[in-house]
Design an enzyme around this catalytic site. Sequence first.
Site, short mmCIF file in Angstrom:
data_model
loop_
_atom_site.label_atom_id
_atom_site.label_comp_id
_atom_site.label_asym_id
_atom_site.label_seq_id
_atom_site.Cartn_x
_atom_site.Cartn_y
_atom_site.Cartn_z
N LYS B 106 -56.68 21.31 37.92
CA LYS B 106 -55.63 20.59 37.20
C LYS B 106 -55.78 19.12 37.57
O LYS B 106 -55.50 18.73 38.71
CB LYS B 106 -54.24 21.12 37.59
N GLY B 167 -40.57 17.13 37.65
CA GLY B 167 -39.40 17.42 38.46
C GLY B 167 -38.07 17.01 37.87
O GLY B 167 -37.03 17.20 38.50
N ALA B 193 -44.87 19.99 33.21
CA ALA B 193 -43.93 19.03 33.78
C ALA B 193 -42.75 18.73 32.86
O ALA B 193 -42.90 18.58 31.65
CB ALA B 193 -44.60 17.71 34.13
N GLY B 194 -41.58 18.68 33.49
CA GLY B 194 -40.38 18.26 32.80
C GLY B 194 -39.53 19.38 32.22
O GLY B 194 -38.42 19.14 31.76
N ASN B 215 -42.82 24.70 37.90
CA ASN B 215 -42.68 24.80 39.35
C ASN B 215 -41.22 24.56 39.74
O ASN B 215 -40.48 25.48 40.05
CB ASN B 215 -43.63 23.86 40.08
N THR B 216 -40.80 23.28 39.65
CA THR B 216 -39.46 22.95 40.13
C THR B 216 -38.38 23.76 39.43
O THR B 216 -37.40 24.17 40.07
CB THR B 216 -39.21 21.44 39.90
#
Lengths: 65, 270
Positions: B106, B167, B193-194, B215-216
């Site tokens: 990645k 995040g 992301a996001g 992830n987050t």
Amino acid sequence: MEITINQTPFKLPQGASIVEAIEAFGAEPPYAIALNLTFVHRQRYSETILTQGDALEIVQPVAGG
Amino acid sequence: MSLLENPDPLVLYGTSFPSRLLLGTAQYPSPEVLRQAVEISGPSFLTVSLRRQAAGHNEIGGQSFWDLLSTLKIPFLPNTAGCHTPEEVWTTAQMAREVFETPWIKLELIGDDYTLQPDTLEMVGVAERLLQDGFKVLPYCTEDLVLCRRLVDIGCEAIMPWAAPIGTGRGALNPYALRLLRERLSVPMLIDAGIGRPSHACEVMEWGFDGVLLNTAVAKAADPIRLAGAFKKAIEAGREAFLGGTMTQRETAEASTPILGTPFWHQNPS
């Protein structure tokens, strides 16, 4: 001769290779190594001789996103 | 779901994967929560990273983390998180390939520390260098059409545009650009992301994106295991909706129940 391993100063004998640096640091596998920002394949540790002021990075797997 | 059971696998660089969810391994309350989140969501990849080993003690990774990863039996997707120059990316990717024994990478090349926005000017060059060296590159990029087209032109067989900064959990901030990107490029595209909520993930899948990297949104949920399951369902629902084709929106109401035969229709004398 003095080098840094992960930004910590280490004193090693002249002519020491990456193998001696790994032992001095106490690295635990799995890890990979870069010397002065250049990747060093594990098969080349013993033949890679360090010199004064070298910067060694020893990295390990961590969580990531 | 295994590949044999899935008639609609995610295909990246010619390899089929059973799930359209990719899961990060950071920030979980405990290794056991991570393990259960992986178990319930069944991701195709687990993203992982590399950091300096500390002399004498290794609390953030090392052998215990490696042992946990090994038991999960999910392919690794190492990242180059934290890299600010193409040289750092190049070296980190090579180290990751040796440690994780995988050609997948990645590509993260940060251009701005405040927003963690990818360096769109330097990314293409280092992606090309990695591809030429045999890496299977999944670049974390913005939704910029020209950047994404360049990445495809130099050989990236999949790309990973952001929905919003890493995040933030805000969902797609620029739906117009993302939908246009989907319309213009045919390579697999994973939203990275996001994403904050299952509805965000479902929405981008409805638009035709091929997968979502989280992830987050999972790790920082009040109940990460439950959210991992919720995201799995949302991604599957969004994919099904895309394949099924959602209805066209209308400006005015139109009764769904037939008018013909409505009781009392026009019976009032007035």
